[in-house]
Scaffold this active site. Structure first.
Site, short mmCIF file in Angstrom:
data_model
loop_
_atom_site.label_atom_id
_atom_site.label_comp_id
_atom_site.label_asym_id
_atom_site.label_seq_id
_atom_site.Cartn_x
_atom_site.Cartn_y
_atom_site.Cartn_z
N GLY A 32 0.81 -1.20 0.00
CA GLY A 32 0.00 0.00 0.00
C GLY A 32 0.85 1.26 0.00
O GLY A 32 2.03 1.23 0.36
N SER A 33 0.23 2.37 -0.40
CA SER A 33 0.98 3.62 -0.57
C SER A 33 1.50 4.19 0.75
O SER A 33 2.49 4.92 0.76
CB SER A 33 0.10 4.66 -1.27
N ASP A 85 0.65 -2.97 7.91
CA ASP A 85 -0.02 -3.16 6.62
C ASP A 85 -0.96 -2.00 6.37
O ASP A 85 -1.20 -1.16 7.25
CB ASP A 85 -0.79 -4.49 6.62
N ALA A 87 -4.85 -0.68 4.39
CA ALA A 87 -6.25 -1.12 4.33
C ALA A 87 -6.98 -0.29 3.29
O ALA A 87 -6.61 0.85 3.01
CB ALA A 87 -6.93 -1.00 5.69
N GLU A 107 -1.74 -11.45 3.05
CA GLU A 107 -1.85 -10.41 4.08
C GLU A 107 -2.51 -10.97 5.34
O GLU A 107 -2.06 -10.70 6.46
CB GLU A 107 -2.67 -9.23 3.54
#
Length: 233
Positions: A32-33, A85, A87, A107
């Site tokens: 994710g960014s 992580d 979302a 994940e």
């Protein structure tokens, strides 16, 4: 760097600084960014040669390598001290929708093996209920030969729309996950009881796992539009 991007970086740095155990030996790193900045922060640690990092897919594997971190496999290290992580959507009970990047099974595997899961995201991922802002649907990983059967059963369970995720310009045909499966994006509208829905979906033969993460995350750090950081949990 935009104000939102600065806030995402601040959120990720705070998440690492406030939660990483000083003597952690195994760290999970998702995708994710915003997680890009978490990996960057972990890569700045002076003791980074003393722990290994477990990836949740190809992108996170590259993040680990690019930041000079030691890459390990979950087969070797099934007990993880902490995982970071991203979302796609988060509700006030810290239920999550994940899988926009098609890595949901790995994940969830890393998250379930971790003693603590910390999520980093931006303000657009906040919702009162799952399904409110994330309109692409709940990602569900399915065994390829079962996708037609599962699609029919999802409709019977109340799905408003079921899409077999396509590769788009990059690939003719459906997206193939790191586990060689398909992804169904399923619109259930507002999800009042994510855990109950997840359990119903998992009972369908052919479903590998769902992008509903319930009772797993312990803290969520959001980079806000005004450049500040909000913490849930």
């Amino acid at each position: 760097m935009s104000q939102v991007e600065v806030a995402k970086k601040l959120a990720a740095y705070r998440a690492v600084d406030e939660n990483l155990p000083p003597h952690a030996k195994v760290i999970g790193i998702g995708s994710g960014s915003t997680v890009i900045y978490a990996a960057e922060r972990i890569g700045q640690l002076p003791n980074k040669n003393e722990f290994v990092c477990i990836s949740t897919g190809f992108q996170s594997k590259q993040l680990i390598v690019d930041n000079g971190l030691r890459l390990g496999q979950i087969e070797q290290y099934p007990e993880i001290d902490i995982a970071f992580d991203g979302a796609d959507e988060v509700d006030p009970n810290l239920n999550l929708i994940k899988g926009g990047g098609a890595c949901l099974f790995q994940e969830k595997l890393v998250a379930s093996a971790a003693k603590k899961l910390v999520i980093v995201a931006d303000f657009r991922k906040q919702s009162k209920h799952l399904g409110e802002h994330w309109r692409q649907g709940v990602p569900i990983e399915v065994v390829p030969i079962a996708f037609s059967k599962v699609t029919r059963e999802l409709t019977k369970l109340g799905a408003k729309k079921v899409d077999l995720r396509q590769g788009g310009k990059a690939k003719a045909g459906p997206v193939i996950t790191d586990n060689y499966n398909f992804i169904l994006d399923v619109d259930f509208g507002i999800i009042e009881d994510p855990q109950s829905l997840h359990l119903k979906l998992k009972q369908l033969v052919g479903v590998v796992d769902t992008g509903l993460f319930t009772g797993i995350a312990q803290k969520v750090y959001f980079g806000e539009e005004n450049g500040e950081v909000t913490v849930w949990g």
